[in-house]
Design a protein around this motif. Structure first.
Motif, PDB file in Angstrom:
ATOM      1  N   ASN A  32      20.675 -15.110   3.268  1.00 34.21           N
ATOM      2  CA  ASN A  32      20.171 -14.542   2.660  1.00 34.21           C
ATOM      3  C   ASN A  32      20.361 -13.373   1.696  1.00 34.21           C
ATOM      4  O   ASN A  32      19.689 -12.832   1.004  1.00 34.21           O
ATOM      5  N   ARG A  33      21.788 -13.119   2.188  1.00 32.54           N
ATOM      6  CA  ARG A  33      22.536 -12.088   1.453  1.00 32.54           C
ATOM      7  C   ARG A  33      22.602 -12.122   0.062  1.00 32.54           C
ATOM      8  O   ARG A  33      22.226 -11.139  -0.777  1.00 32.54           O
ATOM      9  N   GLU A  34      22.805 -13.152  -0.742  1.00 34.58           N
ATOM     10  CA  GLU A  34      22.541 -13.469  -2.208  1.00 34.58           C
ATOM     11  C   GLU A  34      21.326 -13.006  -2.864  1.00 34.58           C
ATOM     12  O   GLU A  34      21.357 -12.267  -3.679  1.00 34.58           O
ATOM     13  N   ARG A  91      15.177  -7.499   5.530  1.00 34.03           N
ATOM     14  CA  ARG A  91      14.249  -7.905   4.614  1.00 34.03           C
ATOM     15  C   ARG A  91      12.786  -7.266   4.920  1.00 34.03           C
ATOM     16  O   ARG A  91      12.296  -7.294   6.020  1.00 34.03           O
ATOM     17  N   PRO A 146      22.925 -13.773   7.069  1.00 32.18           N
ATOM     18  CA  PRO A 146      24.028 -14.114   6.117  1.00 32.18           C
ATOM     19  C   PRO A 146      23.475 -15.233   4.989  1.00 32.18           C
ATOM     20  O   PRO A 146      23.948 -14.776   3.951  1.00 32.18           O
ATOM     21  N   GLU A 183      26.381  -4.230  -1.515  1.00 33.00           N
ATOM     22  CA  GLU A 183      27.349  -5.005  -0.529  1.00 33.00           C
ATOM     23  C   GLU A 183      27.983  -3.924   0.355  1.00 33.00           C
ATOM     24  O   GLU A 183      28.214  -4.203   1.582  1.00 33.00           O
ATOM     25  N   ALA A 235      20.801  -3.872   7.457  1.00 34.44           N
ATOM     26  CA  ALA A 235      20.003  -4.476   6.483  1.00 34.44           C
ATOM     27  C   ALA A 235      18.806  -5.087   6.984  1.00 34.44           C
ATOM     28  O   ALA A 235      18.779  -6.022   7.959  1.00 34.44           O
ATOM     29  N   LEU A 273      18.466  -8.846   8.124  1.00 35.31           N
ATOM     30  CA  LEU A 273      19.105  -9.702   6.985  1.00 35.31           C
ATOM     31  C   LEU A 273      19.943 -10.961   7.629  1.00 35.31           C
ATOM     32  O   LEU A 273      21.092 -10.577   8.253  1.00 35.31           O
ATOM     33  N   ILE A 304      25.206  -2.643   2.680  1.00 33.20           N
ATOM     34  CA  ILE A 304      24.866  -3.955   3.664  1.00 33.20           C
ATOM     35  C   ILE A 304      25.802  -3.934   4.827  1.00 33.20           C
ATOM     36  O   ILE A 304      25.646  -3.793   6.003  1.00 33.20           O
ATOM     37  N   ASP A 305      27.196  -3.870   4.395  1.00 32.75           N
ATOM     38  CA  ASP A 305      28.448  -3.846   5.352  1.00 32.75           C
ATOM     39  C   ASP A 305      28.410  -2.837   6.142  1.00 32.75           C
ATOM     40  O   ASP A 305      28.968  -2.688   7.519  1.00 32.75           O
TER      41      ASP A 305
END
Length: 139
Positions: free
Chosen positions: A12-14, A62, A10, A52, A60, A8, A55-56
């Motif tokens: 593309n995070r949203e 895709r 940054p 979140e 992560a 993933l 992810i953190d």
């Protein structure tokens, strides 16, 4: 169908978070039907905060199908133990084997270091009926 995993980015995070919520909502509401009205936040089955935090605290990825983002997953690897925090696919591609193919890609990322390469099994032979458990021990 070519399924790969892409770390993933940054930027593309949203979209990853929105796609995750869409997939979980679809699964809960459309696939299984409304059983209760329990939502974590703002009509979302899974909250932004949970995604979140995952992810953190993990790795992560895709899920890419023929070069297009069609889902995602988050792994948490700590020492000799690995957990799958989240796996989701786009509602457009449910029941097409993408989740299974993504898990096969996870196995390639984190192979069992105790299994000799010449004895490695093909995952399709390992799970001929298409059933498997999300369990991985990394030593």
């Amino acid at each position: 169908m070519n399924v790969t995993l892409e770390p993933l980015k940054p930027e593309n995070r949203e979209q990853f978070i929105k796609d995750n919520q869409e997939a979980f909502n679809y699964g809960a509401m459309v696939e299984f039907g409304m059983r209760d009205n329990h939502f974590e936040e703002d009509n979302q089955i899974i909250s932004r905060e949970i995604i979140e935090m995952s992810i953190d605290g993990g790795e992560a990825y895709r899920i890419m199908v023929d070069g297009n983002p069609e889902g995602g997953l988050i792994l948490r690897v700590e020492g000799d133990k690995g957990d799958l925090d989240i796996l989701f696919t786009s509602p457009r591609i449910h029941s097409k084997g993408v989740g299974y193919a993504a898990w096969c890609e996870v196995e390639k990322l984190h192979p069992d270091p105790n299994e000799p390469k010449e004895e490695a099994r093909d995952l399709d032979d390992q799970f001929p009926e298409g059933m498997f458990r999300f369990e991985k021990k990394i030593k």
